[in-house]
Design an enzyme around this catalytic site. Structure first.
Site, PDB file in Angstrom:
ATOM      1  N   GLU A 109      58.327  61.366 -11.899  1.00  0.00           N
ATOM      2  CA  GLU A 109      58.707  61.027 -10.575  1.00  0.00           C
ATOM      3  C   GLU A 109      57.472  61.051  -9.900  1.00  0.00           C
ATOM      4  O   GLU A 109      56.519  61.397 -10.101  1.00  0.00           O
ATOM      5  CB  GLU A 109      59.205  62.314  -9.966  1.00  0.00           C
ATOM      6  CG  GLU A 109      60.689  62.902 -10.170  1.00  0.00           C
ATOM      7  CD  GLU A 109      61.052  64.121  -9.239  1.00  0.00           C
ATOM      8  OE1 GLU A 109      60.383  64.273  -8.233  1.00  0.00           O
ATOM      9  OE2 GLU A 109      61.856  64.669  -9.769  1.00  0.00           O
ATOM     10  N   TRP A 117      70.622  64.624 -12.627  1.00  0.00           N
ATOM     11  CA  TRP A 117      70.942  65.968 -12.755  1.00  0.00           C
ATOM     12  C   TRP A 117      72.005  66.286 -13.475  1.00  0.00           C
ATOM     13  O   TRP A 117      73.245  65.589 -13.395  1.00  0.00           O
ATOM     14  CB  TRP A 117      71.209  66.326 -11.319  1.00  0.00           C
ATOM     15  CG  TRP A 117      70.022  66.390 -10.489  1.00  0.00           C
ATOM     16  CD1 TRP A 117      70.040  66.808  -9.032  1.00  0.00           C
ATOM     17  CD2 TRP A 117      68.851  66.268 -10.708  1.00  0.00           C
ATOM     18  NE1 TRP A 117      68.801  66.757  -8.309  1.00  0.00           N
ATOM     19  CE2 TRP A 117      67.893  66.573  -9.514  1.00  0.00           C
ATOM     20  CE3 TRP A 117      67.963  65.868 -11.534  1.00  0.00           C
ATOM     21  CZ2 TRP A 117      66.683  66.108  -9.228  1.00  0.00           C
ATOM     22  CZ3 TRP A 117      66.489  65.600 -11.582  1.00  0.00           C
ATOM     23  CH2 TRP A 117      65.870  65.835 -10.259  1.00  0.00           C
ATOM     24  N   TYR A 132      53.142  63.462  -5.992  1.00  0.00           N
ATOM     25  CA  TYR A 132      53.624  63.092  -4.257  1.00  0.00           C
ATOM     26  C   TYR A 132      52.294  63.816  -3.674  1.00  0.00           C
ATOM     27  O   TYR A 132      52.200  64.867  -3.096  1.00  0.00           O
ATOM     28  CB  TYR A 132      54.740  64.034  -4.110  1.00  0.00           C
ATOM     29  CG  TYR A 132      56.003  63.744  -4.998  1.00  0.00           C
ATOM     30  CD1 TYR A 132      56.675  62.418  -4.297  1.00  0.00           C
ATOM     31  CD2 TYR A 132      56.406  64.380  -5.899  1.00  0.00           C
ATOM     32  CE1 TYR A 132      57.830  62.141  -4.774  1.00  0.00           C
ATOM     33  CE2 TYR A 132      57.692  63.994  -6.440  1.00  0.00           C
ATOM     34  CZ  TYR A 132      58.096  62.730  -5.996  1.00  0.00           C
ATOM     35  OH  TYR A 132      59.689  62.388  -6.472  1.00  0.00           O
ATOM     36  N   TRP A 162      60.674  57.722  -8.481  1.00  0.00           N
ATOM     37  CA  TRP A 162      61.622  58.359  -7.708  1.00  0.00           C
ATOM     38  C   TRP A 162      61.628  57.282  -6.321  1.00  0.00           C
ATOM     39  O   TRP A 162      60.839  57.102  -5.640  1.00  0.00           O
ATOM     40  CB  TRP A 162      60.965  59.676  -7.111  1.00  0.00           C
ATOM     41  CG  TRP A 162      62.047  60.530  -6.299  1.00  0.00           C
ATOM     42  CD1 TRP A 162      62.150  60.366  -5.146  1.00  0.00           C
ATOM     43  CD2 TRP A 162      62.888  61.160  -6.830  1.00  0.00           C
ATOM     44  NE1 TRP A 162      63.243  61.265  -4.605  1.00  0.00           N
ATOM     45  CE2 TRP A 162      63.822  61.641  -5.869  1.00  0.00           C
ATOM     46  CE3 TRP A 162      63.390  61.775  -8.133  1.00  0.00           C
ATOM     47  CZ2 TRP A 162      64.935  62.901  -5.932  1.00  0.00           C
ATOM     48  CZ3 TRP A 162      64.309  62.614  -8.299  1.00  0.00           C
ATOM     49  CH2 TRP A 162      65.224  63.129  -7.143  1.00  0.00           C
ATOM     50  N   ASN A 179      64.295  71.155 -12.981  1.00  0.00           N
ATOM     51  CA  ASN A 179      63.750  70.325 -12.021  1.00  0.00           C
ATOM     52  C   ASN A 179      62.415  71.032 -11.226  1.00  0.00           C
ATOM     53  O   ASN A 179      62.850  71.991 -10.667  1.00  0.00           O
ATOM     54  CB  ASN A 179      64.295  69.341 -11.092  1.00  0.00           C
ATOM     55  CG  ASN A 179      63.723  68.484 -10.305  1.00  0.00           C
ATOM     56  OD1 ASN A 179      62.689  67.841 -10.544  1.00  0.00           O
ATOM     57  ND2 ASN A 179      63.920  68.822  -8.906  1.00  0.00           N
ATOM     58  N   GLU A 180      61.008  70.570 -11.683  1.00  0.00           N
ATOM     59  CA  GLU A 180      60.318  71.265 -10.805  1.00  0.00           C
ATOM     60  C   GLU A 180      60.308  72.716 -10.792  1.00  0.00           C
ATOM     61  O   GLU A 180      59.932  73.284  -9.928  1.00  0.00           O
ATOM     62  CB  GLU A 180      60.205  70.777  -9.509  1.00  0.00           C
ATOM     63  CG  GLU A 180      60.085  68.947  -9.519  1.00  0.00           C
ATOM     64  CD  GLU A 180      59.703  68.433  -8.008  1.00  0.00           C
ATOM     65  OE1 GLU A 180      60.027  69.029  -7.031  1.00  0.00           O
ATOM     66  OE2 GLU A 180      59.210  67.287  -8.078  1.00  0.00           O
TER      67      GLU A 180
HETATM   68  C1  NAG Z   1      60.972  75.477  -5.169  1.00  0.00           C
HETATM   69  O1  NAG Z   1      61.587  75.118  -3.734  1.00  0.00           O
HETATM   70  C2  NAG Z   1      60.990  75.508  -2.454  1.00  0.00           C
HETATM   71  C3  NAG Z   1      61.357  74.767  -1.615  1.00  0.00           C
HETATM   72  O2  NAG Z   1      62.929  74.970  -1.160  1.00  0.00           O
HETATM   73  C4  NAG Z   1      59.484  75.536  -2.541  1.00  0.00           C
HETATM   74  O3  NAG Z   1      59.010  76.541  -1.508  1.00  0.00           O
HETATM   75  C5  NAG Z   1      59.075  75.929  -3.850  1.00  0.00           C
HETATM   76  O4  NAG Z   1      57.681  75.719  -3.956  1.00  0.00           O
HETATM   77  C6  NAG Z   1      59.633  75.133  -4.852  1.00  0.00           C
HETATM   78  N1  NAG Z   1      59.045  74.640  -5.955  1.00  0.00           N
HETATM   79  C7  NAG Z   1      59.018  73.338  -6.392  1.00  0.00           C
HETATM   80  C8  NAG Z   1      59.004  72.221  -5.408  1.00  0.00           C
HETATM   81  O5  NAG Z   1      58.791  73.077  -7.458  1.00  0.00           O
END
Ligand code: NAG
Ligand code: NAG
Ligand code: NAG
Length: 452
Positions: free
Chosen positions: A384, A148, A346, A413, A263-264
Site C-alpha cells: 500500500e 478484504w 503514507y 492504494w 490489515n495494519e
Molecule cells: C488502528 O486503528 C486506529 C484508528 O481507528 C488507530 O488509532 C490505530 O493506530 C490503528 N492502527 C493502525 C492504523 O494500524
C-alpha cells in the site's frame, strides 16, 4: 456507496444460472444455485463442500486435492467423477510460491505488481461491475490485487452491509456462506481468475472499518482493549475458527496468491485503548501462532502479515522507525511461517512533513525495506502507498526507487473504476483508468516485469 442491496444482489448474481460453466468456473457446492454443466472439454470437480470447479480434461479425474481434515467441511474428501487421470492443470493455474527474494509460478518468476481494491467484494456489486473493476485493474498491467476477506457485522451494522462474511449475536459468530457472504467471494475469485489476476486476501482489520479486531474483543469479552485480540485465548480461538472456514474454502484455489493475518495490525486499536502491556513481542508471538495455524490447514498458499512495516529501533526520533506501535519488521519477516514481507508508505499520515515533496523520505523507506528483504532472503512488497498531492511526481519517484532498490514488488492504494452506478469509493487515493496516474502505473508494471 452501498449501491446494491441484499435482495437486489440475488438478482445480480442470477446470470450465474446459465447453461454451461466456463473452464475454471464454479459448478457446484453447498448453497450454489448455478449450472453444474461444464463447458466442453472440462469436468466438474469438487474442491470442497462449498466449491466445485470446471477443470479441463475430457474425462475426469483423480482427486485433484484433498480438502484437509482441518477444514470446516465435514465431508472433506475430494470428489472424483471417474477413475481415470485428469489432464494436468495448465501452467497458469499453479500456486504462486517464493524462491529467495522472488515469487515464482511453475518455475518461472512471477512479478507481483498491481493495486488494492478492498471494496470489490464488499459493496454488493453485480457480476458485470465486478468484472469491469477487475478489467480496469488488469488493464493497468497488474498481476495481483489485494482485497478484504472480512466484514464482521453485529445486529446494528448488518442492515447497512450488503455483503458480510461473519455476523455476531452476542459472543457467537456465524460465518455467512450464502449469496451475501462467501458465495459473493467465490464470484470475486472466479472473476479475478477470468482476468488473469491473483488475490492477496487480508482476514481481519486493525481498524474498525468492516468490523475488524475490535468486534471480536467487544463481542466476546465486552472490552475495547485491542491488545486482547493478540492474547486472549477465546478471541484467538474465534479468529482461528473464522480462518478455518474462510481459508479452508479456498485451499485448492490457485487464484489466491496469499493470506494476510490482518490489515495494519498494531498494539493500540481503533479506540486507542490498550492495556499498555502490548509490545512488539506480543504481536510477533501472535503472528507466529496464527501464521502456523494457516499453514496447518492450507499448505498451498503463501502467508504474510499485512502490516505497515514499522521498524523497531527504540529511541529513533522518526516515528515509523521507533517501534512504539508494536511492529518489528525484521523480526517478523524472519518467522518461518511468514513467506514474504509487507509494508505501507503514507508519509503524510506518519508526520513526515519534513519532506515537503514526500519523495525523499519515501524513497529511503523503500530502500530500507529492500535492505531487510536482502538480509532475510524473502520477497518484500510495498503493498500500500499513497499521497494525495503531486501524485504523478511522487509515484514516479517511488516507482523508480522500487526498480532500482531491487524491492520485489508493489501494489498501489488504490484501484478505481467507473461502474454502472458511478465511481467506486474514493478516499482521495483512487486511480481511475482515465486519470493521470493510470498510465504511470502501466509503465511501472511493464518496467518491473522487465526488470525481473
Ligand atoms: C488502528 O486503528 C486506529 C484508528 O481507528 C488507530 O488509532 C490505530 O493506530 C490503528 N492502527 C493502525 C492504523 O494500524
Ligand atoms: C532468524 O531466525 C533464526 C532461527 O529462527 C535465528 O537464528 C536468527 O537469529 C534470526 N535472525 C533475526 C535477524 O532475527
Ligand atoms: C512533485 O514530485 C516531484 C518528484 O518527486 C518533485 O521533484 C517535486 O518537487 C514535487 N512537486 C511538489 C510541488 O512538491
Amino acid at each position: 456507496m452501498l449501491k446494491v442491496g441484499f435482495l437486489a444482489l440475488a438478482f445480480a448474481l442470477s446470470p450465474l444460472v446459465q447453461a454451461q460453466v466456463a473452464v475454471w468456473g464454479q459448478c457446484g457446492g453447498i448453497d450454489y444455485t448455478g449450472s453444474t454443466t461444464c463447458a466442453a472439454g472440462s469436468v466438474c470437480v469438487e474442491q470442497n463442500d462449498y466449491y466445485s470447479q470446471c477443470i479441463p480434461g475430457a474425462t475426469a479425474s483423480t482427486t485433484i486435492t484433498s480438502a484437509s481434515s482441518h477444514t470446516a467441511s465435514s465431508a472433506s474428501s475430494s470428489v472424483v467423477s471417474s477413475s481415470t487421470s485428469a489432464a494436468p492443470p495448465p501452467a497458469s493455474t499453479g500456486f504462486v510460491k517464493t524462491s529467495g527474494q522472488k515469487f515464482v509460478l511453475n518455475g518461472e518468476e512471477f512479478t507481483v505488481v498491481g493495486e488494492n481494491s478492498y471494496w470489490v467484494g464488499l459493496m454488493g456489486y453485480g457480476t458485470a461491475d465486478i468484472s469491469k473493476a477487475f478489467q480496469d485493474i488488469a488493464g493497468a498491467g497488474s498481476t495481483t490485487v489485494r482485497t478484504w476477506g472480512f466484514n464482521e457485522v453485529t445486529s446494528s451494522t448488518q442492515a447497512n452491509s450488503p455483503i458480510y462474511y461473519q455476523s455476531w449475536s452476542g459472543s457467537t459468530p456465524t460465518v455467512n456462506t450464502g449469496a451475501s457472504g462467501l458465495e459473493n467471494f467465490d464470484t470475486i475469485v472466479s472473476t479475478a481468475k477470468a482476468n488473469g489476476l491473483r488475490l492477496i486476501v487480508a482476514l481481519t482489520n486493525n481498524w474498525s472499518d468492516y468490523g475488524g479486531m475490535d468486534v471480536y474483543t467487544q463481542q466476546i469479552l465486552g472490552s475495547a482493549d485491542h491488545d486482547l485480540f493478540y492474547t486472549n485465548a477465546q478471541v484467538i480461538a474465534a479468529y482461528k475458527n473464522y480462518i478455518k472456514t474462510f481459508v479452508g474454502r479456498y485451499v485448492n484455489e490457485p487464484t489466491i496468491l496469499g493470506w494476510e493475518l490482518a490489515n495494519e495490525p498494531r498494539c493500540a486499536g481503533s479506540t486507542g485503548t490498550t492495556s499498555g502491556t502490548c509490545t512488539t513481542a506480543t504481536v510477533t508471538n501472535w503472528i507466529s501462532e496464527i501464521s502456523a495455524y494457516i499453514k496447518s490447514i492450507d499448505p498451498n498458499h503463501l502467508v504474510a502479515l499485512g502490516d505497515e512495516g514499522f521498524f523497531n529501533e527504540p529511541g529513533n526520533p522518526s516515528y515509523p522507525y521507533q517501534g512504539g506501535e508494536g511492529i518489528d519488521f525484521n523480526v517478523n519477516l524472519n518467522i518461518s511461517t511468514i513467506d514474504f514481507g509487507t509494508f505501507h508508505l503514507y508519509p503524510d499520515s506518519w508526520g513526515q512533513s519534513s519532506d515537503p515533496s514526500d519523495s525523499v523520505w519515501g524513497s529511503q523507506w523503500i530502500s530500507d525495506h529492500a535492505t531487510s528483504q536482502k538480509s532475510a532472503n524473502k520477497p518484500v512488497i510495498m503493498e500500500e502507498f499513497g499521497v494525495t498531492n503531486n501524485q504523478t511526481g511522487v509515484y514516479t519517484t517511488w516507482y523508480s526507487t522500487v526498480i532500482s532498490s531491487g524491492l520485489t514488488g508493489d501494489l498501489i492504494w488504490q484501484a478505481g473504476s467507473e461502474l454502472s452506478n458511478g465511481d467506486t469509493p474514493n478516499d482521495g487515493y483512487a486511480e481511475y483508468p482515465d486519470g493521470p496516474v493510470y498510465p504511470i502505473i502501466q509503465a511501472h508494471a511493464a518496467a518491473l516485469k522487465a526488470r525481473g
